[in-house]
Write a protein that holds these residues in place. Structure first.
Motif, PDB file in Angstrom:
ATOM      1  N   UNK A  30      -5.311   5.004  -0.319  1.00 36.88           N
ATOM      2  CA  UNK A  30      -4.025   4.400  -0.634  1.00 36.88           C
ATOM      3  C   UNK A  30      -4.111   3.742  -1.999  1.00 36.88           C
ATOM      4  N   UNK A  31      -2.933   3.464  -2.564  1.00 40.89           N
ATOM      5  CA  UNK A  31      -2.819   2.707  -3.808  1.00 40.89           C
ATOM      6  C   UNK A  31      -2.345   1.298  -3.450  1.00 40.89           C
ATOM      7  N   UNK A  32      -3.060   0.318  -3.944  1.00 38.49           N
ATOM      8  CA  UNK A  32      -2.769  -1.078  -3.573  1.00 38.49           C
ATOM      9  C   UNK A  32      -2.273  -1.842  -4.792  1.00 38.49           C
ATOM     10  N   UNK A  36      -4.501  -0.303  -7.961  1.00 38.76           N
ATOM     11  CA  UNK A  36      -5.835   0.276  -7.788  1.00 38.76           C
ATOM     12  C   UNK A  36      -5.802   1.308  -6.682  1.00 38.76           C
ATOM     13  N   UNK A  37      -6.671   2.286  -6.828  1.00 40.13           N
ATOM     14  CA  UNK A  37      -6.812   3.311  -5.804  1.00 40.13           C
ATOM     15  C   UNK A  37      -7.964   2.945  -4.873  1.00 40.13           C
ATOM     16  N   UNK A  73     -10.470   3.532 -10.456  1.00 40.23           N
ATOM     17  CA  UNK A  73      -9.254   4.216 -10.871  1.00 40.23           C
ATOM     18  C   UNK A  73      -8.068   3.284 -10.671  1.00 40.23           C
ATOM     19  N   UNK A  74      -7.408   2.933 -11.739  1.00 43.02           N
ATOM     20  CA  UNK A  74      -6.282   2.028 -11.642  1.00 43.02           C
ATOM     21  C   UNK A  74      -5.425   2.061 -12.888  1.00 43.02           C
ATOM     22  N   UNK A  75      -4.262   1.424 -12.767  1.00 45.93           N
ATOM     23  CA  UNK A  75      -3.320   1.358 -13.873  1.00 45.93           C
ATOM     24  C   UNK A  75      -2.790  -0.066 -13.976  1.00 45.93           C
ATOM     25  N   UNK A  82       0.852  -1.192   0.000  1.00 48.36           N
ATOM     26  CA  UNK A  82       0.000   0.000   0.000  1.00 48.36           C
ATOM     27  C   UNK A  82       0.889   1.243   0.000  1.00 48.36           C
ATOM     28  N   UNK A  83       0.602   2.156  -0.945  1.00 43.30           N
ATOM     29  CA  UNK A  83       1.303   3.435  -1.028  1.00 43.30           C
ATOM     30  C   UNK A  83       0.314   4.540  -0.664  1.00 43.30           C
ATOM     31  N   UNK A  84       0.707   5.446   0.228  1.00 49.04           N
ATOM     32  CA  UNK A  84      -0.173   6.536   0.612  1.00 49.04           C
ATOM     33  C   UNK A  84       0.663   7.695   1.138  1.00 49.04           C
ATOM     34  N   UNK A  85       0.097   8.885   1.081  1.00 49.86           N
ATOM     35  CA  UNK A  85       0.717  10.054   1.707  1.00 49.86           C
ATOM     36  C   UNK A  85       0.038  10.406   3.017  1.00 49.86           C
ATOM     37  N   UNK A  86      -0.926   9.595   3.437  1.00 53.39           N
ATOM     38  CA  UNK A  86      -1.629   9.834   4.685  1.00 53.39           C
ATOM     39  C   UNK A  86      -0.703   9.594   5.863  1.00 53.39           C
ATOM     40  N   UNK A  87      -0.881  10.397   6.906  1.00 53.23           N
ATOM     41  CA  UNK A  87      -0.086  10.221   8.119  1.00 53.23           C
ATOM     42  C   UNK A  87      -0.679   9.171   9.043  1.00 53.23           C
ATOM     43  N   UNK A  88      -1.937   8.773   8.802  1.00 59.32           N
ATOM     44  CA  UNK A  88      -2.582   7.731   9.598  1.00 59.32           C
ATOM     45  C   UNK A  88      -2.294   6.380   8.946  1.00 59.32           C
ATOM     46  N   UNK A  89      -1.203   5.729   9.365  1.00 60.47           N
ATOM     47  CA  UNK A  89      -0.797   4.492   8.724  1.00 60.47           C
ATOM     48  C   UNK A  89      -1.697   3.331   9.087  1.00 60.47           C
ATOM     49  N   UNK A  90      -2.330   3.364  10.264  1.00 61.24           N
ATOM     50  CA  UNK A  90      -3.196   2.262  10.657  1.00 61.24           C
ATOM     51  C   UNK A  90      -4.483   2.244   9.851  1.00 61.24           C
TER      52      UNK A  90
END
Length: 923
Positions: A231-233, A251-252, A261-263, A218-226
């Motif tokens: 996120x992008x999975x 996927x987003x 939304x995905x690539x 999971x990739x994210x810029x959120x500070x809430x990691x839990x």
């Protein structure tokens, strides 16, 4: 428990890349710790002594009747071995642990000799060099060359997760296993930060120092990691430290819900340095110009000191725009930026009556030299020039405040100081002013100024200068200028240089000052001025056309002028003690009266007379007086002799009041009236209306940050029936002592919730960073806030950390700010007795809830009875996202709106949606 040099200070832990896995050397430390401590329990075989050749061997075997003597064979073999193998043929390995090792376990450090393991439990750590591992449990298995670290699972809570830190790299997994022999590692549920990304992977496999594979990432810029809000999975990813992350199908997810939304694959560059690359454009449509691609282009990371972004816009009706934005900086030397913008605008379609095509441009350059670079010379630039209608017609900005700016100005200057005796200063500059309403442009290209510091020829070599003689001083100044006056349509064309005017002025002021009767300060000044011009004019009567012809004469010419002035003044203090038991204890009135006398001779020698025939038979000819220096750079010298006595009075009123703080030992000083100034003059050489109007200026401080500023003129003379001034005092004509001919009152007030809190020192935002201020407007949002297309920040985010925000429905510390500006102008020069202008402007921003902000800028014109340009602003903080809406419902041709929603992080700034309605340029 075993402790060696327990470190009292833990190293600084900084989030960075997976570069923690780049080298396995730190894991060897753990193995060699055990080998170093337990070396006494390990066995080794020594090489045989070269002197012990004959080794006794028991050759008899019980139960066997046959006896074999192996002594010769063994003797021969041993002899050969001792002849060919040296005792020191195997070199000892260099000790790996060359520094201090600290390791610790709060509950215990257990050494298992049977299984060859060491266990460190509860708040365990090991520190060697710049490497540190913290975990609930650390196990060293030197039998299998593996290191294992994990947290503690107690009562269903998993605590003390492993934390591995080396230098500035940090990784926080659930558990980690590393093999020091194969240099491979398996990491479970790792958490790390990479260039603004928070990367969470269920399984991470390290193949070597340069390739790492991840699964269920999971990739994210959120500070809430839990529980990230988005996120992008991806199921599989390849990670190359400090270079890139390549993924499979991505996927987003928003609120753990998958979106369409995905690539099929994704590529994330992770370089720490700036790199060149494409800038993804914004896509949308407008009613006037069709679909568009906006703000797309390429970024060039030229080097560590210069970068360049080339951007472009394209509309399907043929309109397009180009922009180049460059920034440069050299520490302790200079920094600056250069922006060049060009737009080709097409309205409607070719063949229609309302079709039009125009080009607009804007050039902006700012250069600031560091004060440490060179104390004796300085180069600076502040350029803002281009089309007069650029900020009103540009299709790539929503900046209402810049559109209201009526003047563009530029200056590029260089100055040099020569530390001689006397000191010499030289500066050269190119300046530019442009009126966007009249499209008139005035340029000085260039102008040169030089000056020699003051010289006191009669001053004593030692001691203090006393008297008029010692204080006599003079200096030398020269100013040369090439002035160009043109219009917007002729700018940058050869025609703009045809009317250029060249000239120079040399001046030598001589002055002195001294004391009179101890309390009076007197000064006397005379100024000698020589003026040089490159062109002059001549006038003659042309009988063929029956008109006066003005002819320009090329060539050098000059004239000399001088004047004299003197002044005397003093300071008078008046103090009134009202009593220490009163609220107002003392009043102090400071008056500074002064009287001056000025003489300006008439320079008639530079004027000529021209006889112009008239049609009146009684008048043979009309005499026209002119000077050949008229219409030159500095104008013609004065031809009227003047002898004026000037009067001025400055007043300041202060008070000392009892402080509200009962612990204060002294009274508090406040200003009641600040600089109430009166000035007038009497012309001794005038034959009528000798008194000049009495002008006044002043400021009244009401409360902190609120001053009432006023100015005006009082005329002592009366008006006739045609509303013309006559040589008769107004009081003698049945009126008052003075007539109020004009006046202006202005009030500026700024207030915010922070004013009610304790003052704290903090950094202020540089005004040069404000887009409106850089364009020549106000640095605040009184006339609206600027907003770049593709960016949603409408307000400055003062509170970076939102973790302590009160989430209650009502918060009594609601942040807000308010700015007010009121101005009124009165005119009565010819009995019109009218308010020529009166307006009230305001701007406010309020944070209604912890994540909701609203703002408004508007005003009311009392003279024209209408609402001025109005802007409404809304912003919603969606944690990692932001949403904003900017609406201008009132404002002539500036009515428009702009909606934006996107990710805050600059890494994913291209993931956004924006929509806007452009202002109607046809109004």
């Amino acid at each position: 428990m075993l402790t060696f040099e327990l470190s009292k200070t833990a190293p600084k832990l900084l989030n960075n890349r997976f570069s923690v896995l780049h080298t396995p050397r730190h894991y060897y430390i753990l193995i060699y710790i055990v080998l170093f401590i337990n070396s006494a329990f390990l066995y080794a075989q020594d090489l045989p002594n070269k002197n012990d050749v004959n080794i006794p061997v028991n050759t008899e075997v019980e139960g066997d009747t046959t006896t074999v003597n192996l002594t010769p064979v063994l003797t021969e073999r041993v002899t050969i071995a001792t002849d060919t193998v040296k005792n020191d043929s195997i070199k000892k390995k260099q000790e790996f642990l060359t520094g201090v090792v600290d390791y610790y376990g709060e509950d215990y450090v257990f050494m298992d000799q049977v299984n060859q393991k060491i266990y460190m439990y509860n708040k365990a750590y090991i520190v060697y060099g710049d490497m540190r591992i913290d975990a609930g449990l650390i196990v060293l298995d030197y039998n299998t060359n593996e290191v294992f670290a994990k947290g503690i699972d107690s009562a269903g809570a998993y605590t003390q997760r492993p934390v591995f830190v080396q230098a500035q790299n940090k990784v926080e997994p659930d558990s980690i296993k590393f093999n020091t022999k194969t240099e491979k590692a398996i990491i479970y549920n790792s958490r790390t930060e990479q260039n603004g990304f928070n990367v969470l992977a269920e399984v991470t496999k390290k193949e070597n120092d340069s390739v790492i594979y991840l699964r269920n990432v999971r990739f994210t810029t959120s500070t809430n990691l839990e529980d990230p809000e988005y996120y992008f999975y991806t199921r599989k990813a390849k990670f190359v430290p400090k270079k890139k992350i390549v993924t499979g199908l991505t996927n987003m997810y928003i609120a753990n819900v998958p979106t369409p939304l995905g690539l099929p694959f994704a590529y994330f560059p992770l370089t720490e340095d700036r790199t060149s690359g494409f800038i993804i454009p914004s896509i949308g449509d407008t009613n006037e110009r069709g679909f568009f691609f906006q703000n797309g282009g390429y970024y060039f990371a030229i080097n560590d000191y210069v970068d360049l972004a080339v951007l472009g816009d394209y509309y399907t009706n043929g309109s397009f725009g180009l922009r180049g934005e460059a920034g440069y900086a050299l520490r302790y030397k200079f920094r600056g930026n250069l922006n060049i913008r060009y737009e080709n605008l097409i309205n409607s379609e070719r063949g229609f009556d309302d079709f039009s095509q125009s080009t607009i441009y804007n050039i902006r350059w700012n250069h600031n030299q560091d004060t440490k670079a060179n104390p004796s010379s300085r180069f600076a630039a502040s350029v803002n020039l281009g089309s007069s209608q650029y900020f009103r017609q540009s299709i790539n900005q929503t900046n209402n405040a810049s559109g209201l700016v009526n003047t563009l100005s530029s200056s590029v200057s260089y100055s040099k100081t020569f530390e001689t005796e006397p000191q010499v200063n030289i500066s050269t500059a190119a300046t530019h002013t442009q009126n966007t309403n009249t499209q008139e442009i005035n340029m000085s290209l260039p102008n040169v100024n030089a000056s020699v510091s003051r010289i006191f020829p009669f001053a004593p070599k030692t001691g203090v200068k006393k008297g008029a003689l010692h204080n006599i001083n003079f200096q030398y100044d020269v100013t040369a200028e090439n002035r160009i006056q043109t219009t917007d349509s002729l700018f940058f064309k050869p025609e703009m240089f045809e009317g250029a005017e060249l000239g120079a002025q040399h001046s030598i002021p001589v002055s002195t000052n001294f004391k009179l009767f101890k309390y009076l300060s007197a000064s006397a000044t005379t100024s000698l001025r020589e003026t040089w011009v490159g062109n002059t004019t001549n006038r003659f009567y042309d009988e063929a056309t029956d008109a006066v012809v003005i002819d320009t004469l090329k060539g050098f010419d000059r004239y000399f002028t001088y004047n004299f002035s003197t002044s005397i003044g003093t300071t008078i203090y008046g103090q009134f003690n009202l009593g220490d038991d009163k609220k107002i204890q003392k009043l102090r009135h400071v008056m500074r009266p002064s009287v001056s006398y000025n003489i300006n001779p008439a320079f008639d020698q530079y004027y000529e007379e021209l006889q112009v025939p008239t049609a009146d038979p009684d008048v043979a000819a009309e005499v026209v007086e002119f000077s050949r220096f008229e219409n030159t750079l500095y104008g013609a010298p004065g031809k009227v002799y003047s002898s004026n006595v000037g009067l001025s009075l400055s007043n300041t009123l202060e008070a000392k009041v009892r402080d509200k703080d009962t612990t204060a030992t002294e009274a508090k000083k406040i200003v009641l009236l600040n600089n109430l100034n009166f000035t007038t003059a009497y012309n001794l050489a005038g034959d009528s209306l000798p008194w000049s109007p009495l002008r006044f200026t002043g400021s009244i401080p009401v409360i902190e940050k609120l001053d009432v500023n006023f100015n005006g003129s009082l005329d002592p003379y009366a008006l006739d029936n045609s509303n013309n001034r006559i040589d008769e005092f107004n009081i003698n004509n049945g009126g008052s002592l003075f007539r109020l001919t004009n006046a202006n009152v202005s009030i500026n007030y700024s207030f915010s919730s922070k004013d009610l809190e304790k003052k704290q020192d903090g950094d202020e935002t540089s005004r040069l960073d404000d887009e409106t201020f850089a364009n020549g407007g106000r640095p605040d949002d009184l006339f609206g806030n600027s907003q770049d297309i593709g960016k949603g920040n409408l307000f400055k985010d003062d509170d970076k950390d939102k973790s302590n925000v009160d989430q209650a429905w009502y918060n009594f510390t609601i942040p807000w700010d308010l700015r007010l500006a009121y101005t009124i102008t009165y005119g009565n020069q010819q009995r019109q007795n009218e308010i020529s202008s009166q307006s009230l402007m305001f701007s406010t921003n309020v944070e209604l809830a912890p994540r909701w902000k609203v703002g408004a800028s508007s005003g009311y014109d009392f003279t024209n009875k209408g609402v001025t340009l109005t802007q409404l602003r809304f912003q919603r903080d969606l944690e990692s996202w932001q949403m904003s809406f900017n609406w201008t419902p009132i404002g002539a041709q500036n009515t428009a709106w702009y909606f934006f929603v996107g990710i805050k992080s600059s890494v994913l700034s291209d993931i956004k949606y924006d929509k806007r309605r452009e202002p109607d340029r046809n109004l």
